[in-house]
Design an enzyme around this catalytic site. Structure first.
Site, PDB file in Angstrom:
ATOM      1  N   SER A   1      14.228   1.866  16.356  1.00 40.26           N
ATOM      2  CA  SER A   1      14.944   0.656  15.914  1.00 40.26           C
ATOM      3  C   SER A   1      16.447   0.939  15.866  1.00 40.26           C
ATOM      4  O   SER A   1      17.253   0.005  15.757  1.00 40.26           O
ATOM      5  CB  SER A   1      14.445   0.183  14.540  1.00 40.26           C
ATOM      6  OG  SER A   1      14.416   1.251  13.619  1.00 40.26           O
TER       7      SER A   1
ATOM      8  N   ASP B   1      10.838   8.894  16.430  1.00 36.42           N
ATOM      9  CA  ASP B   1      10.179   8.106  17.475  1.00 36.42           C
ATOM     10  C   ASP B   1      10.466   8.693  18.845  1.00 36.42           C
ATOM     11  O   ASP B   1      11.636   8.928  19.186  1.00 36.42           O
ATOM     12  CB  ASP B   1      10.733   6.664  17.469  1.00 36.42           C
ATOM     13  CG  ASP B   1       9.902   5.727  16.624  1.00 36.42           C
ATOM     14  OD1 ASP B   1       8.705   6.002  16.409  1.00 36.42           O
ATOM     15  OD2 ASP B   1      10.468   4.707  16.167  1.00 36.42           O
TER      16      ASP B   1
ATOM     17  N   GLU C   1       3.967   5.115  20.041  1.00 33.69           N
ATOM     18  CA  GLU C   1       3.322   3.803  19.937  1.00 33.69           C
ATOM     19  C   GLU C   1       2.139   3.706  20.888  1.00 33.69           C
ATOM     20  O   GLU C   1       2.281   3.977  22.081  1.00 33.69           O
ATOM     21  CB  GLU C   1       4.326   2.695  20.280  1.00 33.69           C
ATOM     22  CG  GLU C   1       5.433   2.551  19.268  1.00 33.69           C
ATOM     23  CD  GLU C   1       6.380   1.395  19.598  1.00 33.69           C
ATOM     24  OE1 GLU C   1       6.096   0.586  20.510  1.00 33.69           O
ATOM     25  OE2 GLU C   1       7.422   1.310  18.924  1.00 33.69           O
TER      26      GLU C   1
ATOM     27  N   GLU D   1       1.783  -1.997  12.083  1.00 35.88           N
ATOM     28  CA  GLU D   1       2.864  -2.982  11.973  1.00 35.88           C
ATOM     29  C   GLU D   1       2.353  -4.395  12.188  1.00 35.88           C
ATOM     30  O   GLU D   1       1.661  -4.692  13.175  1.00 35.88           O
ATOM     31  CB  GLU D   1       3.961  -2.637  13.007  1.00 35.88           C
ATOM     32  CG  GLU D   1       5.156  -3.580  12.950  1.00 35.88           C
ATOM     33  CD  GLU D   1       6.392  -3.071  13.677  1.00 35.88           C
ATOM     34  OE1 GLU D   1       6.410  -1.910  14.135  1.00 35.88           O
ATOM     35  OE2 GLU D   1       7.362  -3.858  13.772  1.00 35.88           O
TER      36      GLU D   1
HETATM   37  O1  KIV Z   1      11.547   2.093  14.846  1.00 40.24           O
HETATM   38  C1  KIV Z   1      11.210   1.756  13.701  1.00 40.24           C
HETATM   39  O2  KIV Z   1      12.033   1.485  12.810  1.00 40.24           O
HETATM   40  C2  KIV Z   1       9.783   1.674  13.404  1.00 40.24           C
HETATM   41  C3  KIV Z   1       9.379   1.045  12.104  1.00 40.24           C
HETATM   42  C4  KIV Z   1       9.506  -0.415  12.195  1.00 40.24           C
HETATM   43  C5  KIV Z   1       8.030   1.478  11.678  1.00 40.24           C
HETATM   44  O3  KIV Z   1       8.972   2.067  14.192  1.00 40.24           O
END
Ligand code: KIV
Length: 273
Positions: free
Chosen positions: A54, A92, A124, A191
Site C-alpha cells: 500500500s 509485502d 497475496e 481482507e
Molecule cells: O499493503 C497493505 O497495506 C496490506 C494491508 C491492507 C493488509 O496488505
C-alpha cells in the site's frame, strides 16, 4: 494499550503470535513505510508492523499497488527495520516478484530478508501460488498469507467490493486458508470478507487470522496507519476507525505557518541568532 502483552513478549516472534491465538489474546498490526512512523508505532507496543505494498498508494500516489517495485519495497522495509526493537516486521512481496515462478519468488524473498533485515514476507493468493510459498518456506523464511480482497489482482476482479460473499467463493477461501496452514504459513491476512466467514476461518485453522474488514471474530486486526490517524480524508470504507484527524490538523498548522510568515510573526526575536 495492552501493557501486559508488552511485558510478556519482549520481542514478537511467529511463535509468540501462535501463543497469543492459543491464549485468545488479540493481535495488533499496523503498516509503516518509514523510520519515523515505525519508531512511534513499535514503541507504542504494536505486535506486527507490515511494510505493505500500500506504500504504492500512500507514499507514491499510485492508483493501485501494482507499480511498486521490489527495490522500492526493500528501501521502505530497511527504513522500518532500523526503527524497530520489538515488533515482528512483515514485508509485502510486490506484484510481479513471485507470481507464476517459484524460483523468482524465492529470489525476491531472499533479497527482502538479506537487504532489509525484515523478519518475514507476505504474499497475496491461495492454491495458485502455493509452489512459491512452499519454496520460500523451505528456505527458512516465514510467510504470511493474504486472502479475500487481494489488491494486486484488482484488474482481474475490477472492483474493491466485499469478497467471498457467495458460498462457492467462501468455500474456496476456506480451502485456501487450510492449504496455506498445511503449507506452513505462520498467519493469514483476510481482507474485506463477511464477518461470519472471517470467524469460521479463524476457528478452522490453528494459525492466527488477522482481519482488515473481516469482522471481530478473527484473531487480530490490521489497518493502514495513515487511515487510522486520518492522514487522508478521501478513503472511507466501513472497516476504518479514525483515531485522529491529522489531515485537517496538518493543513491548519501549515495555514497558520503561512499566515505567520506573511504577517511578519515568524521568526520572532527568540527564533533567530
Ligand atoms: O499493503 C497493505 O497495506 C496490506 C494491508 C491492507 C493488509 O496488505
Amino acid at each position: 494499550m495492552n501493557t501486559n502483552n508488552k511485558k510478556k513478549f519482549k520481542k514478537i516472534t511467529t511463535n509468540a503470535l501462535l501463543e497469543m491465538k492459543i491464549q485468545k489474546e488479540k493481535i495488533s498490526m499496523l503498516t509503516a513505510y518509514d523510520f519515523t512512523m515505525a519508531k512511534i508505532i513499535d514503541s507504542s507496543g504494536i505486535d506486527i508492523i507490515l511494510v505493505g505494498d500500500s506504500a504504492s498508494n500512500i507514499m507514491a500516489g499510485h492508483e493501485t499497488t501494482l507499480p511498486i517495485t521490489l527495490d522500492q519495497m526493500i528501501y521502505h522495509a530497511s527504513s522500518v527495520v532500523r526503527a524497530v526493537k520489538r515488533s515482528l516486521v512483515v514485508v509485502d512481496l510486490p506484484f510481479g516478484s513471485y507470481q507464476g515462478n517459484s524460483k523468482r519468488a524465492l529470489d525476491s524473498a531472499i533479497r527482502v530478508m538479506k537487504e532489509s533485515g525484515a523478519h518475514s514476507v507476505k504474499l497475496e493468493g491461495g492454491t495458485e501460488i502455493i509452489e512459491s510459498i512452499s519454496r520460500i518456506l523451505k528456505a527458512g523464511i516465514p510467510v504470511m498469507g493474504h486472502l479475500g480482497l487481494t489488491p494486486q489482482s484488482i484488474y482481474k476482479f475490477g472492483t474493491y467490493s466485499v469478497r467471498a460473499n457467495n458460498s462457492d467463493e467462501a468455500q474456496k477461501l476456506i480451502h485456501d486458508a487450510i492449504k496455506l496452514e498445511e503449507c506452513g504459513c505462520f498467519a493469514i491476512v483476510l481482507e474485506k470478507i463477511p464477518a461470519e466467514l472471517g470467524k469460521k476461518v479463524a476457528e478452522k485453522v490453528k494459525i492466527p487470522i488477522i482481519g482488515i474488514g473481516a469482522g471481530s471474530g478473527v484473531d487480530g486486526q490490521v489497518l493502514v496507519t495513515h487511515d487510522l490517524i486520518g492522514m487522508n480524508n478521501e478513503f472511507n470504507p466501513r472497516f476504518i476507525r479514525r483515531y485522529l484527524s491529522l489531515y485537517d490538523d496538518i493543513s491548519n498548522a501549515v495555514k497558520h505557518y503561512i499566515e505567520d510568515i506573511k504577517n511578519l510573526n515568524f521568526p520572532n526575536n527568540k527564533e533567530q541568532y
